[in-house]
Scaffold this motif. Structure first.
Motif, mmCIF file in Angstrom:
data_model
loop_
_atom_site.group_PDB
_atom_site.id
_atom_site.type_symbol
_atom_site.label_atom_id
_atom_site.label_comp_id
_atom_site.label_asym_id
_atom_site.label_seq_id
_atom_site.Cartn_x
_atom_site.Cartn_y
_atom_site.Cartn_z
ATOM 1 N N GLY A 130 -0.452 13.337 -4.540
ATOM 2 C CA GLY A 130 0.597 12.414 -4.701
ATOM 3 C C GLY A 130 1.844 13.451 -4.712
ATOM 4 N N THR A 131 2.961 12.754 -4.955
ATOM 5 C CA THR A 131 4.212 13.400 -4.902
ATOM 6 C C THR A 131 4.550 14.334 -6.386
ATOM 7 N N LEU A 132 4.612 15.358 -6.178
ATOM 8 C CA LEU A 132 4.606 16.474 -7.535
ATOM 9 C C LEU A 132 6.261 16.884 -7.624
ATOM 10 N N SER A 133 6.590 17.279 -8.772
ATOM 11 C CA SER A 133 7.893 17.648 -8.832
ATOM 12 C C SER A 133 8.082 19.016 -8.499
ATOM 13 N N ARG A 134 7.011 19.784 -8.465
ATOM 14 C CA ARG A 134 7.262 21.088 -7.972
ATOM 15 C C ARG A 134 6.125 21.370 -6.772
ATOM 16 N N PRO A 135 6.604 22.424 -5.875
ATOM 17 C CA PRO A 135 5.903 22.854 -4.968
ATOM 18 C C PRO A 135 4.308 22.851 -5.236
ATOM 19 N N ARG A 136 3.377 22.358 -4.217
ATOM 20 C CA ARG A 136 2.016 22.421 -4.445
ATOM 21 C C ARG A 136 1.486 23.989 -4.637
ATOM 22 N N GLY A 137 2.102 24.857 -3.667
ATOM 23 C CA GLY A 137 1.773 26.274 -3.738
ATOM 24 C C GLY A 137 1.749 26.850 -5.193
ATOM 25 N N LYS A 180 -13.386 18.855 -11.450
ATOM 26 C CA LYS A 180 -13.085 18.539 -12.931
ATOM 27 C C LYS A 180 -11.943 17.734 -12.812
ATOM 28 N N TYR A 181 -10.819 17.964 -12.318
ATOM 29 C CA TYR A 181 -9.207 17.259 -12.764
ATOM 30 C C TYR A 181 -8.753 16.832 -11.398
ATOM 31 N N LEU A 182 -8.250 15.557 -11.427
ATOM 32 C CA LEU A 182 -7.414 15.194 -10.227
ATOM 33 C C LEU A 182 -6.042 15.219 -10.737
ATOM 34 N N ILE A 183 -5.163 15.903 -10.396
ATOM 35 C CA ILE A 183 -3.747 15.914 -10.868
ATOM 36 C C ILE A 183 -3.132 15.247 -9.862
ATOM 37 N N ALA A 184 -2.645 13.830 -10.564
ATOM 38 C CA ALA A 184 -2.110 12.851 -10.028
ATOM 39 C C ALA A 184 -0.510 12.719 -9.970
ATOM 40 N N GLY A 185 0.336 13.033 -9.000
ATOM 41 C CA GLY A 185 1.477 13.036 -9.250
ATOM 42 C C GLY A 185 2.153 11.459 -8.744
ATOM 43 N N ALA A 186 3.193 11.188 -8.328
ATOM 44 C CA ALA A 186 3.718 10.020 -8.166
ATOM 45 C C ALA A 186 3.034 9.303 -6.888
ATOM 46 N N ASN A 187 3.014 8.056 -6.661
ATOM 47 C CA ASN A 187 2.498 7.127 -5.722
ATOM 48 C C ASN A 187 1.278 7.448 -5.316
ATOM 49 N N VAL A 188 0.208 7.437 -6.128
ATOM 50 C CA VAL A 188 -1.195 7.764 -5.844
ATOM 51 C C VAL A 188 -1.775 6.552 -6.022
ATOM 52 N N GLY A 189 -2.496 6.037 -5.090
ATOM 53 C CA GLY A 189 -2.990 4.709 -4.924
ATOM 54 C C GLY A 189 -4.210 4.531 -6.231
ATOM 55 N N ALA A 190 -4.491 3.547 -6.719
ATOM 56 C CA ALA A 190 -5.657 3.245 -7.595
ATOM 57 C C ALA A 190 -6.782 3.490 -7.402
ATOM 58 N N THR A 191 -7.107 3.277 -5.880
ATOM 59 C CA THR A 191 -8.320 3.550 -5.352
ATOM 60 C C THR A 191 -8.872 5.065 -5.319
ATOM 61 N N LYS A 192 -7.819 5.751 -5.105
ATOM 62 C CA LYS A 192 -8.140 7.146 -5.190
ATOM 63 C C LYS A 192 -8.548 7.629 -6.582
ATOM 64 N N THR A 193 -7.576 7.267 -7.671
ATOM 65 C CA THR A 193 -8.174 7.711 -8.841
ATOM 66 C C THR A 193 -9.433 7.028 -9.416
ATOM 67 N N PHE A 233 -10.895 -8.929 8.587
ATOM 68 C CA PHE A 233 -9.731 -8.742 7.916
ATOM 69 C C PHE A 233 -9.392 -8.339 6.467
ATOM 70 N N ALA A 234 -10.534 -8.610 5.785
ATOM 71 C CA ALA A 234 -10.702 -7.974 4.538
ATOM 72 C C ALA A 234 -10.873 -6.395 4.515
ATOM 73 N N ALA A 235 -11.591 -5.862 5.661
ATOM 74 C CA ALA A 235 -11.974 -4.268 5.556
ATOM 75 C C ALA A 235 -10.424 -3.783 6.249
ATOM 76 N N ILE A 236 -9.695 -4.417 6.905
ATOM 77 C CA ILE A 236 -8.450 -3.945 7.285
ATOM 78 C C ILE A 236 -7.499 -3.892 6.247
ATOM 79 N N ASP A 237 -7.422 -4.745 5.394
ATOM 80 C CA ASP A 237 -6.723 -4.680 4.258
ATOM 81 C C ASP A 237 -6.927 -3.551 3.290
ATOM 82 N N GLU A 238 -8.185 -3.265 3.019
ATOM 83 C CA GLU A 238 -8.777 -2.352 2.325
ATOM 84 C C GLU A 238 -8.270 -1.094 2.976
ATOM 85 N N LEU A 239 -8.550 -1.077 4.157
ATOM 86 C CA LEU A 239 -8.121 0.412 4.836
ATOM 87 C C LEU A 239 -6.818 0.797 4.715
#
Ligand code: AMP
Ligand code: ZN
Length: 711
Positions: free
Chosen positions: A620-627, A649-662, A264-270
């Motif tokens: 995450g969700t960025l305010s300009r197109p990724r390209g 070197k840098y992770l550019i995090a837009g909106a909605n990025v989970g804490a686990t990822k950062t 159950f815990a693994a499922i929640d983590e996933l």
């Protein structure tokens, strides 16, 4: 060169290309530049063409060529490709656990992501990929070998140590980013858009012309044994490790569990990690790891008794369609947009969702006033999943596509073979606004002082009736233009001179930039580059023999056809543009202005700049197109990566990025920054960020609606 040397060189090139593909697609760690890669590809193609005795269907360059198949041959699965028993309730998983404990002893669970794609089987013989098939009805599937050969991450040959005869099973999927980009292209081309990455993947695998599949961003995850070569493993996890060592992409996450509570815990983590994968998942799969228990546990007609799927409830929200508005794009396409009662969903507040076209609205039966279920397609783009007809009061209104352009009142038409309705008035102000904005955009003529809002004002005030008017404007007079409104007037002022300078500089930009700037449907940045590479100057595009050749060559079937970088549709669109009255007049006017852009040198990769050598990942969700960001990062010397590695070197995090990822990024020593910080760093490059001294501020930031990535 004697034959032996040729064969050796062919083998060498195949190995180089396969390794480059593996580094790029599996490890997300490109090891060669595009230029070298292209050169190897060209050389190998030539050698294979001149020495047909060394031809090999699994050569990495033969994959894209594919021919037109007559339909799909059928493949019998032995053993059948089963489905999985599924549940939405943890209580049912506890029952599953009770059953397993009653039957066997001393086992371990393994929890894996349930990849939401299309299941497929890959068969190797003599160490080479000989057949790929879909699940079909489980007993019999479609032979999609030609299409699977175009998926770069599927190994075409197996390394030493792997069985020569092998079948593995897994899931094909379309990457999240790739899905969003594909839909953008489909929309721009007036073609049907896909509802979600799974549909897009299924549609891509079912293409009869594998050249189409080759253009789709597909990938695979292998997670199951097939009927051949997989018997020797004591556990599922060992087998997956072996698959991985043989070059198969496997799931990036899995977890061993002893008890059902740990499951159950693994499922929640996933579930908290689900947005960080390149593929969508719709749940978790709980498997018994020890394979000796499989015969004891057995199977039902539906699926094995040693595995159980747990499905997550889809993230969705109920809201109301308050109205349906119609937007007119650069190429005149009318896009209906649902204006919604704002509602939070998966991390952002949604107030609008594109409805794509009239067919789609009719198919989904979405009416103005309807209660609807809102979901996020590919976890990014808000989309209406379905209406809720039970909640209708009778006051809802069926939407009709306007019979005239909502902006210019001109005629609209639906071209044959297109789902889109277009305003056909070339002088339509709505189209002109968007065309002007596109003309001035970064990858086009890069007129920084001219953004979307100003384009609207220029058109509304009649300053510009065609993008080329920019070359004949009285910029001194323009300084006094009111770009505010009556209550708060604002002079265009100094920016008039900035714009004059930028416009004058634009005259010497290379052909590819101008070709892109014109805004011909089908002609994006890459296509413009490919076409420009084959022409000396802009005026050569009219009646271009190269483009005619592309079209004629395509009419030839099978082997005779050459592989060309330029797409037929693009060739037709460009020729069509210059044949049109507008296109002919556009070219004449350019020539009379003394502008005939010449082909540029291939731009060198920036090795200097504020991001020199720095690996960057956008998420995450960025305010300009990724390209757009990718281009800015590369221009500043950075390297855009698709996933965080120790070299990021840098992770550019837009909106909605989970804490686990950062968190994960930080652990790898990656600095996590936001968009504002990125822009600040890019600003140091000089010129790529908005000029701060501009006053009054021109429209430098893109004016985006609530969900900017939509339009
Ligand atoms: P469904 O498609 O909802 O019927 O679920 C069953 C399918 O889940 C299987 O046929 C597989 O194609 C797919 N699946 C996705 N991920 C996994 C996994 N890790 N293990 C087993 N099956 C999986
Ligand atoms: Zn119009």
């Amino acid at each position: 060169m004697d034959k032996q040397k040729i064969k050796a060189r062919i083998d060498e090139l195949r190995a180089l290309i396969e390794k480059a593909n593996h580094d790029y697609y599996d490890l997300h760690q490109p090891t060669v530049g595009d230029r070298d890669y292209d050169m190897w590809e060209q050389e190998l193609l030539k050698l294979e063409e001149e020495n047909p005795e060394f031809a090999d269907a699994s050569s990495p360059v033969q994959n894209v060529a594919g021919g037109l198949l007559d339909g799909f041959a059928k493949v019998t699965h032995d053993p059948p490709m089963q489905s999985l028993d599924k549940t939405h309730a943890k209580g049912e998983l506890a029952e599953f656990d009770a059953f397993v404990r009653k039957t066997v002893e001393g086992f371990t669970y393994l929890v894996e992501p349930k990849v939401d794609g299309v299941s497929l089987s890959l068969r190797y013989s003599g160490g080479r990929l000989v057949r790929a098939a879909t699940r079909g009805n489980g007993l019999v599937g479609d032979d999609i070998t030609a299409n699977a050969l175009t998926i770069k991450s599927i190994p075409k040959t197996l390394p030493k140590g792997a069985p020569r005869e092998l079948e593995v099973r897994g899931e094909a999927y379309m990457t999240r980013d790739g899905f969003a980009a594909l839909n953008e292209r489909q929309e721009a081309a007036g073609l049907e858009m896909f509802a979600n990455p799974r549909n897009a993947c299924a549609g891509s695998l079912k293409q009869l012309d594998s050249r189409v599949t080759a253009e789709r961003p597909l990938d695979v995850v292998i997670y199951n044994a097939g009927g051949v070569g997989c018997d020797g493993f004591a556990s599922h996890s060992e087998m997956i490790e072996a698959f991985k060592s043989w070059g198969f992409p496997v799931a990036p996450w899995s977890k061993f569990c002893k008890t059902i509570e740990e499951v159950f815990a693994a499922i929640d983590e996933l579930q908290t990690l689900r947005h960080t994968f390149r593929f969508e998942i719709d749940g978790a799969v709980v498997k018994i790891d020890e394979r000796r228990f499989y015969p004891v546990l057995g199977a039902t007609a539906h699926g094995p008794r040693w595995a159980r799927a747990y499905k997550y409830a889809p993230e969705r929200a109920e809201t109301i369609v308050e109205s349906i508005t119609v937007q007119v794009g650069r190429t005149g396409i009318l896009t209906p947009v649902a204006e919604l009662k704002p509602v939070p969903l998966a991390g952002s507040v949604i107030a609008r969702a594109t409805l794509h076209n009239a067919d789609q609205i009719a198919r989904q039966d979405i009416r103005v006033g309807d209660h609807v279920w809102l979901v996020k397609a590919g976890d990014v783009i808000p989309a209406i999943d379905s209406s809720i007809p039970e909640k209708r009061t009778g006051a809802e209104k069926v939407f009709r596509m306007p019979t005239a352009c909502p902006v210019c009142g001109g005629a609209v038409a639906r071209l044959e073979g297109e789902v889109a309705t277009r305003c056909v008035n070339p002088a339509c102000p709505a189209q002109l606004c968007r065309r002007l904005e596109h003309f001035a955009s970064r990858n086009a003529l890069d007129l920084k002082a001219l953004g979307g809002k100003l384009a609207d004002i220029f058109v509304e005030k009649g300053v510009v009736k065609d993008p080329l008017d920019l070359f004949t404007l009285d910029y001194d007079a323009l300084a006094s233009l009111n770009i505010g409104d009556e209550s708060a007037p604002r002079r265009f002022g100094l920016n008039a001179q900035n714009l004059r300078q930028a416009v004058s500089d634009a005259k010497s930009l290379p052909l590819e930039r101008w070709l892109f700037a014109v805004g011909i449907p089908q002609v994006g940045v890459t296509v413009a580059k490919d076409i420009a590479a084959e022409h000396e100057k802009f005026s050569d595009l009219k009646d271009s023999p190269v483009l005619r050749n592309v079209i004629e060559n395509d009419a030839k079937k099978g082997k005779e056809r050459k592989i060309l970088a330029i797409k037929v549709e693009a060739a037709k669109a460009v020729l069509g543009f210059f044949d049109s009255a507008y296109g002919a007049a556009f070219l004449d006017r350019m020539l009379s202005l003394g502008i005939d852009p010449a082909r540029g040198e291939r731009a060198a990769v920036a090795t200097e700049g504020p991001l020199a050598g720095a690996g960057c990942v956008l998420t995450g969700t960025l305010s300009r197109p990724r390209g757009e960001y990718a281009a800015l990062i590369e221009a500043a010397g950075g390297i855009v990566q698709s996933a965080v590695t120790s070299k990021t070197k840098y992770l550019i995090a837009g909106a909605n990025v989970g804490a686990t990822k950062t968190e994960k990024a930080r652990k790898l020593g990656t600095e996590v920054i936001d968009e504002a910080k990125l822009l600040e760093m890019l600003g140091a490059a000089g010129g790529s960020a908005p000029a701060p001294e501009a006053s009054p501020a021109p429209e430098t930031k893109p004016t985006l609606p609530v969900q900017g990535e939509l339009f």
